[in-house]
Motif scaffolding. Structure first.
Motif, PDB file in Angstrom:
ATOM      1  N   THR A 155       0.823  -1.219   0.000  1.00  0.00           N
ATOM      2  CA  THR A 155       0.000   0.000   0.000  1.00  0.00           C
ATOM      3  C   THR A 155       0.851   1.261   0.000  1.00  0.00           C
ATOM      4  OG1 THR A 155      -1.797  -1.137   1.155  1.00  0.00           O
ATOM      5  CG2 THR A 155      -1.777   1.264   1.250  1.00  0.00           C
ATOM      6  N   VAL A 156       1.830   1.335   0.903  1.00  0.00           N
ATOM      7  CA  VAL A 156       2.620   2.570   0.983  1.00  0.00           C
ATOM      8  C   VAL A 156       3.580   2.707  -0.188  1.00  0.00           C
ATOM      9  CG1 VAL A 156       2.435   2.706   3.493  1.00  0.00           C
ATOM     10  CG2 VAL A 156       4.392   1.521   2.476  1.00  0.00           C
TER      11      VAL A 156
ATOM     12  N   ALA B 121       3.435   6.092  -2.150  1.00  0.00           N
ATOM     13  CA  ALA B 121       4.653   6.907  -2.188  1.00  0.00           C
ATOM     14  C   ALA B 121       5.173   7.054  -3.606  1.00  0.00           C
ATOM     15  CB  ALA B 121       5.724   6.287  -1.289  1.00  0.00           C
ATOM     16  N   GLY B 122       5.186   5.951  -4.361  1.00  0.00           N
ATOM     17  CA  GLY B 122       5.692   6.012  -5.724  1.00  0.00           C
ATOM     18  C   GLY B 122       4.847   6.899  -6.623  1.00  0.00           C
ATOM     19  N   ARG B 123       3.545   6.730  -6.544  1.00  0.00           N
ATOM     20  CA  ARG B 123       2.653   7.537  -7.393  1.00  0.00           C
ATOM     21  C   ARG B 123       2.715   9.013  -7.013  1.00  0.00           C
ATOM     22  NH1 ARG B 123      -1.424   4.842 -10.334  1.00  0.00           N
ATOM     23  NH2 ARG B 123      -2.785   6.654 -10.100  1.00  0.00           N
ATOM     24  N   ARG B 124       2.660   9.307  -5.715  1.00  0.00           N
ATOM     25  CA  ARG B 124       2.684  10.705  -5.297  1.00  0.00           C
ATOM     26  C   ARG B 124       4.011  11.372  -5.665  1.00  0.00           C
ATOM     27  NH1 ARG B 124      -0.698  12.883  -1.651  1.00  0.00           N
ATOM     28  NH2 ARG B 124       0.313  14.757  -2.468  1.00  0.00           N
ATOM     29  N   ALA B 125       5.111  10.647  -5.465  1.00  0.00           N
ATOM     30  CA  ALA B 125       6.423  11.224  -5.775  1.00  0.00           C
ATOM     31  C   ALA B 125       6.570  11.506  -7.264  1.00  0.00           C
ATOM     32  CB  ALA B 125       7.528  10.287  -5.300  1.00  0.00           C
ATOM     33  N   LEU B 126       6.190  10.556  -8.112  1.00  0.00           N
ATOM     34  CA  LEU B 126       6.313  10.744  -9.555  1.00  0.00           C
ATOM     35  C   LEU B 126       5.341  11.815 -10.065  1.00  0.00           C
ATOM     36  CD1 LEU B 126       6.802   7.042 -10.687  1.00  0.00           C
ATOM     37  CD2 LEU B 126       8.504   8.873 -10.718  1.00  0.00           C
ATOM     38  N   ASP B 127       4.142  11.847  -9.507  1.00  0.00           N
ATOM     39  CA  ASP B 127       3.193  12.899  -9.891  1.00  0.00           C
ATOM     40  C   ASP B 127       3.747  14.281  -9.544  1.00  0.00           C
ATOM     41  OD1 ASP B 127       1.415  11.022 -10.835  1.00  0.00           O
ATOM     42  OD2 ASP B 127       0.124  11.063  -9.066  1.00  0.00           O
ATOM     43  N   GLU B 128       4.329  14.389  -8.370  1.00  0.00           N
ATOM     44  CA  GLU B 128       4.871  15.671  -7.932  1.00  0.00           C
ATOM     45  C   GLU B 128       6.036  16.107  -8.821  1.00  0.00           C
ATOM     46  OE1 GLU B 128       4.204  18.632  -4.788  1.00  0.00           O
ATOM     47  OE2 GLU B 128       3.106  16.957  -5.670  1.00  0.00           O
TER      48      GLU B 128
ATOM     49  N   ALA C 133       2.269   8.968   2.323  1.00  0.00           N
ATOM     50  CA  ALA C 133       1.855   7.563   2.270  1.00  0.00           C
ATOM     51  C   ALA C 133       1.812   6.938   3.664  1.00  0.00           C
ATOM     52  CB  ALA C 133       2.817   6.768   1.382  1.00  0.00           C
ATOM     53  N   LEU C 134       2.508   7.540   4.622  1.00  0.00           N
ATOM     54  CA  LEU C 134       2.532   7.000   5.986  1.00  0.00           C
ATOM     55  C   LEU C 134       1.312   7.413   6.811  1.00  0.00           C
ATOM     56  CD1 LEU C 134       6.293   7.635   6.837  1.00  0.00           C
ATOM     57  CD2 LEU C 134       5.224   5.457   6.239  1.00  0.00           C
TER      58      LEU C 134
END
Length: 278
Positions: free
Chosen positions: A144-145, A149-156, A189-190
């Motif tokens: 889940t995290v 984390a991966g999606r949010r980081a790459l989107d940002e 993500a945490l």
């Protein structure tokens, strides 16, 4: 205790009808309010498919797990399948290119040390009946995290690529420039795990606690097991997010650039970041 479990959720025709109705309701809401990430992707369809897959997979697991809990080879095979499916799921949620398999690193980095510590200290025996549910919970939490984390980081990084280029123009190394932008987004993500731990016993009674009580354990023992699960999950998830963020910052885990072949896009971007800046 078996009668208690049966009285809690009786497995009968009424349960099947209710499950079908709830699944249909979820799909209808997703479709009615257009909860789709893209025009070509239907969340309603994904909900229906996910529900049907869950039913089929749980039916299969109910048969296979009887063999897995009785032999070490069966146990190891079951754990490998769990890990492989988690890696595939996380990788494909984050990226569509060949780097998806690198999600094995954050999931393994979080789960393996915790499981190894449990086995070495003797707190959990090398038996499927104990190891499979605990490892499954930890792998699920890492999955889940890692996705979040991966999606949010790459989107940002995609949305704020100008800031990344500006930082690199000022002399920041590539990794540090990406890290400054991606870290705050990935750290979110945490939050679900933190909120679950903060509110345990006040908002929800998690599955491990309820399951232990139904199995005949005392409330104190059930509480201790649930506390272990929550703290272990926070440790696993923290490591998984940290490793995912590092992979993204080092441009190991990435997405193909739109409109260009993946390999050519990567080489072009790497060349541009290495050109001398004025």
């Amino acid at each position: 205790m078996t009668s208690s479990a049966a009285s809690l959720v009786p497995v009968n025709f009424t349960l099947g009808v209710l499950l079908a109705a709830l699944l249909l309701a979820a799909a209808v809401v997703a479709g009615r309010f257009h909860l789709d990430p893209h025009p070509y992707k239907s969340r309603a369809r994904e909900i229906i498919v996910a529900g049907l897959r869950a039913a089929a997979q749980l039916a299969a697991v109910s048969v296979v797990i009887t063999w897995a809990v009785k032999s070490v080879p069966g146990l190891l095979a079951f754990l490998v399948v769990m890990f492989s499916v988690a890696v595939r799921t996380a990788g494909r949620r984050i990226t569509s290119d060949h780097t998806w398999w690198l999600t094995a690193a954050p999931i393994a980095a979080g789960v393996v040390p915790v499981v190894a510590a449990l086995l070495l200290t003797g707190l959990v025996p090398l038996r499927g009946i104990a190891l499979i549910p605990i490892t499954g919970i930890l792998i699920g939490g890492a999955l889940t995290v890692t996705v979040l984390a991966g999606r949010r980081a790459l989107d940002e990084l995609t949305q704020r690529h100008g800031e990344v280029e500006a930082a690199m123009a000022l002399g920041f190394p590539d990794r540090d420039a990406r890290m400054e932008i991606a870290r705050p987004a990935a750290s979110e993500a945490l939050l679900p795990g933190l909120d679950q731990t903060r509110t345990v016993g006040l908002v929800t009674l998690p599955g491990a606690f309820v399951g232990m009580l139904m199995a005949g354990a005392s409330p104190v023992m059930a509480g201790a097991v649930q506390l272990f699960v929550l703290i272990a999950l926070m440790a696993v998830q923290s490591v998984a997010v940290a490793v995912t963020l590092e992979l993204v910052a080092r441009d190991r885990l990435h997405r193909p650039l739109p409109g260009t072949p993946t390999g050519a896009a990567r080489r072009a971007r790497q060349l541009m970041t290495r050109l001398p800046r004025r």
